[in-house]
Design a protein around this motif. Structure first.
Motif, PDB file in Angstrom:
ATOM      1  N   ASP A  28      45.716  21.734  15.438  1.00 22.91           N
ATOM      2  CA  ASP A  28      45.376  22.154  14.070  1.00 22.91           C
ATOM      3  C   ASP A  28      46.172  21.350  13.046  1.00 22.91           C
ATOM      4  N   VAL A  29      47.462  21.159  13.324  1.00 25.47           N
ATOM      5  CA  VAL A  29      48.324  20.417  12.402  1.00 25.47           C
ATOM      6  C   VAL A  29      47.865  18.967  12.311  1.00 25.47           C
ATOM      7  N   ALA A  30      47.552  18.370  13.467  1.00 23.17           N
ATOM      8  CA  ALA A  30      47.106  16.978  13.484  1.00 23.17           C
ATOM      9  C   ALA A  30      45.830  16.797  12.676  1.00 23.17           C
ATOM     10  N   ARG A  31      44.902  17.752  12.841  1.00 24.92           N
ATOM     11  CA  ARG A  31      43.613  17.664  12.134  1.00 24.92           C
ATOM     12  C   ARG A  31      43.831  17.788  10.620  1.00 24.92           C
ATOM     13  N   LEU A  32      44.661  18.734  10.199  1.00 27.23           N
ATOM     14  CA  LEU A  32      44.893  18.948   8.774  1.00 27.23           C
ATOM     15  C   LEU A  32      45.658  17.783   8.147  1.00 27.23           C
ATOM     16  N   ALA A  33      46.616  17.237   8.901  1.00 29.43           N
ATOM     17  CA  ALA A  33      47.437  16.137   8.378  1.00 29.43           C
ATOM     18  C   ALA A  33      46.747  14.787   8.502  1.00 29.43           C
ATOM     19  N   GLY A  34      45.671  14.725   9.323  1.00 25.66           N
ATOM     20  CA  GLY A  34      44.966  13.473   9.512  1.00 25.66           C
ATOM     21  C   GLY A  34      45.745  12.480  10.354  1.00 25.66           C
ATOM     22  N   VAL A  35      46.478  12.999  11.345  1.00 29.89           N
ATOM     23  CA  VAL A  35      47.266  12.136  12.234  1.00 29.89           C
ATOM     24  C   VAL A  35      46.958  12.520  13.685  1.00 29.89           C
ATOM     25  N   SER A  36      47.502  11.767  14.616  1.00 27.61           N
ATOM     26  CA  SER A  36      47.303  12.075  16.027  1.00 27.61           C
ATOM     27  C   SER A  36      48.257  13.179  16.477  1.00 27.61           C
ATOM     28  N   GLN A  37      47.940  13.793  17.632  1.00 27.19           N
ATOM     29  CA  GLN A  37      48.821  14.826  18.168  1.00 27.19           C
ATOM     30  C   GLN A  37      50.183  14.255  18.569  1.00 27.19           C
ATOM     31  N   SER A  38      50.168  12.997  19.020  1.00 24.22           N
ATOM     32  CA  SER A  38      51.444  12.376  19.379  1.00 24.22           C
ATOM     33  C   SER A  38      52.324  12.203  18.146  1.00 24.22           C
ATOM     34  N   ALA A  39      51.711  11.959  16.995  1.00 25.73           N
ATOM     35  CA  ALA A  39      52.482  11.837  15.751  1.00 25.73           C
ATOM     36  C   ALA A  39      53.106  13.180  15.378  1.00 25.73           C
ATOM     37  N   VAL A  40      52.349  14.249  15.612  1.00 25.88           N
ATOM     38  CA  VAL A  40      52.891  15.587  15.363  1.00 25.88           C
ATOM     39  C   VAL A  40      54.108  15.839  16.262  1.00 25.88           C
TER      40      VAL A  40
ATOM     41  N   ARG B  18      55.797  11.939   8.672  1.00 24.43           N
ATOM     42  CA  ARG B  18      56.581  13.163   8.882  1.00 24.43           C
ATOM     43  C   ARG B  18      56.328  14.173   7.760  1.00 24.43           C
ATOM     44  N   ALA B  19      56.254  13.664   6.527  1.00 22.95           N
ATOM     45  CA  ALA B  19      56.025  14.556   5.383  1.00 22.95           C
ATOM     46  C   ALA B  19      54.649  15.213   5.476  1.00 22.95           C
ATOM     47  N   LYS B  20      53.628  14.452   5.883  1.00 26.13           N
ATOM     48  CA  LYS B  20      52.276  14.997   6.024  1.00 26.13           C
ATOM     49  C   LYS B  20      52.236  16.074   7.107  1.00 26.13           C
ATOM     50  N   VAL B  21      52.905  15.797   8.217  1.00 24.90           N
ATOM     51  CA  VAL B  21      52.929  16.762   9.326  1.00 24.90           C
ATOM     52  C   VAL B  21      53.652  18.031   8.905  1.00 24.90           C
ATOM     53  N   GLN B  22      54.782  17.888   8.242  1.00 24.18           N
ATOM     54  CA  GLN B  22      55.550  19.057   7.820  1.00 24.18           C
ATOM     55  C   GLN B  22      54.782  19.896   6.805  1.00 24.18           C
ATOM     56  N   ALA B  23      54.080  19.238   5.911  1.00 23.63           N
ATOM     57  CA  ALA B  23      53.284  19.965   4.914  1.00 23.63           C
ATOM     58  C   ALA B  23      52.165  20.754   5.599  1.00 23.63           C
ATOM     59  N   ALA B  24      51.505  20.125   6.573  1.00 26.69           N
ATOM     60  CA  ALA B  24      50.435  20.812   7.295  1.00 26.69           C
ATOM     61  C   ALA B  24      50.989  21.976   8.112  1.00 26.69           C
ATOM     62  N   ALA B  25      52.148  21.763   8.705  1.00 25.37           N
ATOM     63  CA  ALA B  25      52.757  22.816   9.515  1.00 25.37           C
ATOM     64  C   ALA B  25      53.115  24.022   8.656  1.00 25.37           C
TER      65      ALA B  25
END
Length: 249
Positions: free
Chosen positions: A11-23, A38-45
């Motif tokens: 869910d976080v990867a999809r919302l942040a527009g990154v791969s699961q490995s990036a999460v 990192r900022a995109k992932v944290q915001a989505a989380a």
């Protein structure tokens, strides 16, 4: 609350527009990931209420980032400070601490078997005697062991300790230089090589310098045993003028 429970790394990867490995990298201390990602992932989380599942990650990486601290003497203030220092140091490195205290009558072997059930990445043993079987059991499952202030002659076990024999020699020199010729020693427990090494350095140096040991009493690293030992030494026909105790307590 239901949404918090259902949020996943997907869910976080999809919302942040990154791969699961990036999460995964974004939540892994020391992992290589750009500040923007990192900022995109944290915001989505934060938006999803996501928290990484350390147990699930350990199944994938085969690492738990947990280090077991095994101690047999929680009443000693020195070891309480040592445990605190280990905990802070390990946490700074992204590792987590599991503390195990040996109960009265519990063998080190049984305690280590319990520790290994948690799939720890390493074991630090503080004030505990290690048998050959324990070292071999840890080696078989690839768990490194470090002894603090203890040592055994095993190729798969490391140790960090002070130079106890040299310390005993220095104490002998100090007391003799202060004019003492009649000395005594209060030991620790019989199974503790730390006490034996301190005593060996102490007595060897006394013999070299021509002073004498007029008393030797076994203690157990407690205040009460030290008090009893001193009382016995002072009642001797030839009482010591200085005493070296194997422990501050």
């Amino acid at each position: 609350m239901d949404r918090l429970k259902r949020a996943s790394s997907t869910d976080v990867a999809r919302l942040a527009g990154v791969s699961q490995s990036a999460v995964s990298r974004a939540f892994s201390p020391g992992a290589v990931v750009s500040a923007r990602t990192r900022a995109k992932v944290q915001a989505a989380a934060i938006e999803l209420g996501y928290r990484p599942n350390a147990l699930a990650r350990s199944l994938i990486t085969n690492r738990t980032n947990m280090i077991a601290l095994l101690t047999g003497d929680m009443t000693n203030p020195h070891y309480a400070r040592t445990i605190n220092a280990f905990s802070i140091g390990l946490q700074k490195r992204g590792l987590h601490v599991l503390l195990f205290s040996l109960t009265e009558g519990q063998s080190v072997e049984a305690a280590v078997e319990e520790v290994l059930k948690y799939r720890v990445d390493g074991v630090i043993m503080i004030s505990a005697a290690l048998s050959a079987e324990v070292g071999e059991a840890c080696a078989k499952v690839g768990v490194p062991v470090v002894l603090y202030n203890r040592y055994v002659k095993q190729p798969n076990v490391s140790s960090v300790r002070i130079e106890n024999a040299d310390g005993g020699r220095r104490i002998a020199d100090y007391l003799i230089d202060q004019g003492h010729a009649l000395l005594a020693f209060i030991s620790g427990t019989s199974v503790d090589p730390t006490s034996a090494d301190r005593e060996r350095g102490f007595t060897d140096r006394i013999a070299e310098r021509g002073a004498r040991i007029v008393g030797r009493i076994a203690g157990d690293y407690t205040f009460d045993s030290g008090r009893t030992a001193i009382a016995a030494l002072m009642q001797q026909a030839e009482a010591p003028t200085a005493v070296f105790a194997a422990s501050d307590l």
